[in-house]
Enzyme design. Sequence first.
Site, PDB file in Angstrom:
ATOM      1  N   SER A  90     -30.062 -25.934   3.475  1.00  0.00           N
ATOM      2  CA  SER A  90     -30.876 -26.843   4.295  1.00  0.00           C
ATOM      3  C   SER A  90     -31.213 -26.343   5.685  1.00  0.00           C
ATOM      4  O   SER A  90     -31.998 -27.007   6.375  1.00  0.00           O
ATOM      5  CB  SER A  90     -30.175 -28.188   4.419  1.00  0.00           C
ATOM      6  OG  SER A  90     -30.303 -28.878   3.215  1.00  0.00           O
ATOM      7  N   THR A 151     -21.619 -30.499 -11.581  1.00  0.00           N
ATOM      8  CA  THR A 151     -21.986 -29.398 -10.709  1.00  0.00           C
ATOM      9  C   THR A 151     -22.447 -28.143 -11.447  1.00  0.00           C
ATOM     10  O   THR A 151     -23.572 -27.680 -11.226  1.00  0.00           O
ATOM     11  CB  THR A 151     -20.796 -29.083  -9.770  1.00  0.00           C
ATOM     12  OG1 THR A 151     -20.488 -30.291  -9.069  1.00  0.00           O
ATOM     13  CG2 THR A 151     -21.145 -27.977  -8.798  1.00  0.00           C
ATOM     14  N   TYR A 187     -30.352 -39.214   4.135  1.00  0.00           N
ATOM     15  CA  TYR A 187     -30.673 -37.790   3.962  1.00  0.00           C
ATOM     16  C   TYR A 187     -31.158 -37.529   2.549  1.00  0.00           C
ATOM     17  O   TYR A 187     -30.503 -37.908   1.579  1.00  0.00           O
ATOM     18  CB  TYR A 187     -29.419 -36.967   4.244  1.00  0.00           C
ATOM     19  CG  TYR A 187     -29.654 -35.477   4.328  1.00  0.00           C
ATOM     20  CD1 TYR A 187     -29.992 -34.875   5.537  1.00  0.00           C
ATOM     21  CD2 TYR A 187     -29.515 -34.670   3.210  1.00  0.00           C
ATOM     22  CE1 TYR A 187     -30.187 -33.508   5.623  1.00  0.00           C
ATOM     23  CE2 TYR A 187     -29.713 -33.298   3.286  1.00  0.00           C
ATOM     24  CZ  TYR A 187     -30.048 -32.728   4.493  1.00  0.00           C
ATOM     25  OH  TYR A 187     -30.241 -31.373   4.586  1.00  0.00           O
ATOM     26  N   ARG A 315     -30.359 -30.960  13.423  1.00  0.00           N
ATOM     27  CA  ARG A 315     -29.139 -31.727  13.640  1.00  0.00           C
ATOM     28  C   ARG A 315     -28.630 -31.477  15.046  1.00  0.00           C
ATOM     29  O   ARG A 315     -28.926 -30.435  15.645  1.00  0.00           O
ATOM     30  CB  ARG A 315     -28.032 -31.276  12.684  1.00  0.00           C
ATOM     31  CG  ARG A 315     -28.234 -31.611  11.238  1.00  0.00           C
ATOM     32  CD  ARG A 315     -26.961 -31.287  10.455  1.00  0.00           C
ATOM     33  NE  ARG A 315     -27.115 -31.416   9.025  1.00  0.00           N
ATOM     34  CZ  ARG A 315     -27.080 -32.562   8.350  1.00  0.00           C
ATOM     35  NH1 ARG A 315     -26.912 -33.713   9.007  1.00  0.00           N
ATOM     36  NH2 ARG A 315     -27.207 -32.580   7.033  1.00  0.00           N
ATOM     37  N   THR A 329     -27.028 -27.492   9.133  1.00  0.00           N
ATOM     38  CA  THR A 329     -26.019 -27.055   8.176  1.00  0.00           C
ATOM     39  C   THR A 329     -26.737 -26.762   6.858  1.00  0.00           C
ATOM     40  O   THR A 329     -27.887 -27.175   6.674  1.00  0.00           O
ATOM     41  CB  THR A 329     -24.991 -28.167   7.939  1.00  0.00           C
ATOM     42  OG1 THR A 329     -25.713 -29.391   7.707  1.00  0.00           O
ATOM     43  CG2 THR A 329     -24.079 -28.341   9.130  1.00  0.00           C
ATOM     44  N   GLY A 330     -26.074 -26.080   5.976  1.00  0.00           N
ATOM     45  CA  GLY A 330     -26.682 -25.805   4.681  1.00  0.00           C
ATOM     46  C   GLY A 330     -25.657 -25.725   3.574  1.00  0.00           C
ATOM     47  O   GLY A 330     -24.544 -25.224   3.777  1.00  0.00           O
ATOM     48  N   THR A 331     -26.038 -26.249   2.427  1.00  0.00           N
ATOM     49  CA  THR A 331     -25.216 -26.136   1.213  1.00  0.00           C
ATOM     50  C   THR A 331     -26.134 -25.761   0.074  1.00  0.00           C
ATOM     51  O   THR A 331     -27.064 -26.502  -0.238  1.00  0.00           O
ATOM     52  CB  THR A 331     -24.555 -27.483   0.851  1.00  0.00           C
ATOM     53  OG1 THR A 331     -23.802 -27.943   1.957  1.00  0.00           O
ATOM     54  CG2 THR A 331     -23.660 -27.348  -0.365  1.00  0.00           C
ATOM     55  N   SER A 356     -19.110 -23.107  -2.511  1.00  0.00           N
ATOM     56  CA  SER A 356     -19.586 -24.474  -2.243  1.00  0.00           C
ATOM     57  C   SER A 356     -18.964 -25.393  -3.277  1.00  0.00           C
ATOM     58  O   SER A 356     -18.171 -24.944  -4.106  1.00  0.00           O
ATOM     59  CB  SER A 356     -21.115 -24.533  -2.289  1.00  0.00           C
ATOM     60  OG  SER A 356     -21.556 -24.331  -3.612  1.00  0.00           O
ATOM     61  N   ASN A 357     -19.348 -26.684  -3.208  1.00  0.00           N
ATOM     62  CA  ASN A 357     -18.695 -27.731  -3.993  1.00  0.00           C
ATOM     63  C   ASN A 357     -17.196 -27.735  -3.735  1.00  0.00           C
ATOM     64  O   ASN A 357     -16.396 -27.950  -4.636  1.00  0.00           O
ATOM     65  CB  ASN A 357     -18.983 -27.575  -5.496  1.00  0.00           C
ATOM     66  CG  ASN A 357     -18.675 -28.859  -6.248  1.00  0.00           C
ATOM     67  OD1 ASN A 357     -18.987 -29.950  -5.776  1.00  0.00           O
ATOM     68  ND2 ASN A 357     -18.024 -28.757  -7.382  1.00  0.00           N
TER      69      ASN A 357
END
Length: 405
Positions: A90, A151, A187, A315, A329-331, A356-357
């Site tokens: 993101s 996931t 979001y 942000r 931030t990013g995922t 991640s996760n």
Amino acid sequence: MRFTIASTMLAGTAVITTLAASPAVAATPSLPAPDIRGILAVQKQAMADGAPGALTRIDSGTTSYRISMGQADTAARTAMDANRRFRVGSVTKSFTTVVLMQLVAEGRIDLDAPANTYLPQPLPDDRITVRHLLSHRSGLWDYTNDMFYYTVPGFEAVRNKVFSCQELIDLSTAHEPTNEPGAAYSYSNTNFVVLGEMIEHLTGVPMATQYQERIFKPLGLRNTSYVHPDTAISGSAARGYLTPDDTALPLVDSTEQTVSWAQSAGAVISNAADLNRFFSALISGKLVPEAQLRQMMAMVPVNADGTQFYGLGLRARKLSCGVTVYGHTGTVQGFYTYAFTTADGKRSMTSMANTSNNGTVNTVLGGTLEAAFCGATEAKAAFAKSSEGETFTEDIAPQVARHNR
Ligand code: REX
């Protein structure tokens, strides 16, 4: 000229390199020195919690700190280093917002006009404005909640898929909205897919070209690209490892994917040096005019204790030492990113962990903000606090959060 003034091996796997153009030039004098040991402690904890590796780069005035630990590639046993490229998730939203705000400055888009004015196919609610999309107040359901409910199966189902923006928007509008337009912050990746569709429709120019011509090229971001729907990350890159919902199972190498599920909401590839340069340039008014920057930085609190804010595609975090930093931030599967800069753009920090996760890793990695901007004492206290209590994953909807550990 840049030259190395220190190079130290700490904790066996961490490499710190400090570069300085001129030691006589003070780096952001109002901030304490970054707490490098604090960054190392955070990275070590992120690895203990399941990340194969982590990297951090701090650019402060004329000094750069590069700190990395663990592995960039677990099969080849390659060491992580802070120059590696990765998927920024993101953080892409800030790039998309810059393109959009340049179009606003050019008089081609009005922030408060209905989004439908600029779209090839209308959204179901005419009251949704461009500003609602940029500030996550449109009420459009985030289709990734359903897509990634499970996931690994969710990821495998889309990793090689190519979606049109309209297909993703249709997945969203098949659901009831989360709120009336403008009524609440919620979001949603859908907002930034709509914005990508809007930019391409209005200008007739693909997002890849928009990013390249308006941002990557002028700033000289040579490690930054938008290659959708290509699946590879070129150059020296970290591999990403997705944590399955069943944490007894091994991590899944998720490096190669189209990221078509995210596009202008999350498909940019970059590295820490480029992200630092991007946010520093943005906040110093080098990418959008002052009036548009002020709009982007008009922050609304998005958490209960008033430490986290959202503006337009940007942000803000108020840190324990009172410093507010701006970024995103990013995922994305296999990568967690934090990229933030001070209000004067003089100190910037990007951190990445290649999993991640795993909400614990994400929370722990956030501790690099305290260490980078608040210095030793504050960072230590905040890190102790973050590692003793609850974990959270920023803005992941409850349906998705249930599958995070
Ligand atoms: C999708 C699920 C996460 C990833 C997502 N990413 O919406 C966007 C983003 C692009 O970066 N948003 C974050 C997956 C919140 C941000 O703004 O910081 N999770 C994973 C699951 C959960 O599949 N079931 O963790 O890789």
